[in-house]
Design a protein around this motif. Sequence first.
Motif, short mmCIF file in Angstrom:
data_model
loop_
_atom_site.label_atom_id
_atom_site.label_comp_id
_atom_site.label_asym_id
_atom_site.label_seq_id
_atom_site.Cartn_x
_atom_site.Cartn_y
_atom_site.Cartn_z
N THR A 97 0.82 -1.21 0.00
CA THR A 97 0.00 0.00 0.00
C THR A 97 0.85 1.26 0.00
N GLY A 98 2.16 1.11 -0.10
CA GLY A 98 3.04 2.27 -0.11
C GLY A 98 4.45 1.83 -0.40
N ASP A 99 5.37 2.81 -0.38
CA ASP A 99 6.77 2.49 -0.60
C ASP A 99 7.63 3.40 0.25
N GLY A 100 8.93 3.20 0.20
CA GLY A 100 9.85 4.04 0.95
C GLY A 100 10.27 3.44 2.29
N ARG A 101 11.09 4.18 2.98
CA ARG A 101 11.67 3.76 4.26
C ARG A 101 10.60 3.54 5.31
N GLN A 102 10.81 2.51 6.14
CA GLN A 102 9.91 2.20 7.25
C GLN A 102 10.74 2.17 8.54
N ALA A 111 8.47 -15.63 21.71
CA ALA A 111 9.22 -16.73 21.12
C ALA A 111 10.57 -16.25 20.57
N ILE A 112 10.60 -15.02 20.06
CA ILE A 112 11.83 -14.37 19.59
C ILE A 112 11.85 -12.99 20.21
N ASP A 113 12.96 -12.61 20.81
CA ASP A 113 13.04 -11.33 21.50
C ASP A 113 14.15 -10.46 20.92
N LYS A 114 13.78 -9.59 20.00
CA LYS A 114 14.68 -8.60 19.41
C LYS A 114 15.97 -9.24 18.88
N HIS A 115 15.80 -10.24 18.05
CA HIS A 115 16.94 -10.92 17.41
C HIS A 115 17.46 -10.02 16.29
N PHE A 116 18.74 -9.69 16.32
CA PHE A 116 19.35 -8.82 15.32
C PHE A 116 19.59 -9.57 14.01
N VAL A 117 19.14 -8.95 12.91
CA VAL A 117 19.42 -9.46 11.56
C VAL A 117 20.11 -8.34 10.80
N GLY A 118 21.40 -8.52 10.51
CA GLY A 118 22.18 -7.50 9.85
C GLY A 118 21.90 -7.41 8.36
N GLY A 119 22.04 -6.21 7.83
CA GLY A 119 21.95 -6.00 6.40
C GLY A 119 20.56 -5.80 5.85
N VAL A 120 19.53 -5.92 6.67
CA VAL A 120 18.17 -5.73 6.19
C VAL A 120 17.88 -4.24 6.13
N GLU A 121 17.44 -3.78 4.97
CA GLU A 121 17.02 -2.39 4.80
C GLU A 121 15.51 -2.37 5.00
N LEU A 122 15.05 -1.70 6.02
CA LEU A 122 13.63 -1.71 6.33
C LEU A 122 12.91 -0.68 5.46
N GLU A 123 12.54 -1.16 4.30
CA GLU A 123 11.79 -0.37 3.33
C GLU A 123 10.37 -0.93 3.29
N ALA A 124 9.58 -0.51 2.34
CA ALA A 124 8.24 -1.06 2.18
C ALA A 124 8.34 -2.53 1.76
N HIS A 125 7.50 -3.34 2.36
CA HIS A 125 7.45 -4.76 2.07
C HIS A 125 6.00 -5.18 1.80
N ARG A 126 5.85 -6.33 1.18
CA ARG A 126 4.54 -6.95 1.05
C ARG A 126 4.57 -8.26 1.83
N ALA A 127 3.44 -8.63 2.37
CA ALA A 127 3.35 -9.88 3.12
C ALA A 127 3.02 -11.03 2.17
N MET A 128 3.64 -12.18 2.46
CA MET A 128 3.35 -13.41 1.74
C MET A 128 3.26 -14.53 2.77
N PHE A 129 2.18 -15.28 2.70
CA PHE A 129 2.04 -16.48 3.53
C PHE A 129 2.19 -17.70 2.64
N SER A 130 2.86 -18.71 3.16
CA SER A 130 3.12 -19.91 2.39
C SER A 130 2.99 -21.12 3.31
N ALA A 131 2.45 -22.20 2.77
CA ALA A 131 2.35 -23.44 3.53
C ALA A 131 2.79 -24.58 2.62
N TYR A 132 3.50 -25.55 3.22
CA TYR A 132 4.02 -26.69 2.48
C TYR A 132 3.71 -27.95 3.26
N GLN A 133 3.35 -28.99 2.53
CA GLN A 133 3.24 -30.30 3.17
C GLN A 133 3.93 -31.32 2.29
#
Length: 186
Positions: free
Chosen positions: A22-27, A153-175
């Motif tokens: 629904t938008g773009d740019g820095r988040q 379950a996860i408490d502020k786990h650092f992930v380096g190199g991620v640029e927090l820009e606009a994203h879209r959500a995707m849900f996926s399931a596999y069996q």
Amino acid sequence: SFLRLTDTLANNVRNDVVFTATGDGRQDSIAVDFDFRIARRPGQTADPDGITLALLPVSIYGLAGPGPVFGTAPDAPGVLALHLDTNNSGSSDPNANHVQLHYNGAKLADFADPGVTLASGDWNHARLLVERTDGGVLVSLLLTAPGGTEVRAIDKHFVGGVELEAHRAMFSAYQGTAIGDQELDN
């Protein structure tokens, strides 16, 4: 009144749903709340694989359209993914009830005790929080079982190199060979 991602008796099936941005740019932060239910089909002795929530950067995957095609893991370039894993697939998994964090095609971490039974067959609530920080993002996952107390379950786990820009959500399931229902709501 919910979305069933897998509803087949076939093995090795993956289904996805990808939302439009629904938008773009820095988040500064991204929060995604949803309810999920993972249940075995009658007669099954193992839980189906879990449900993945992937954040697709608009700069790579556009504002709309299909998302990436995952293998057995959320392994696409630029994607930050949370996998609620309910099937122990061997030496790379700590158990059959854990959470995985992936980024840019690689698994970063396993969280062996998420505090709730992911494949309980009940509607659990999840809240993913991604916050901008120097050099990357901090990822938190809060889970709540029906009638239960919220667990981090996860408490502020650092992930380096991620640029927090606009994203879209995707849900996926596999069996794979263990089949079941993987469902989303709210």
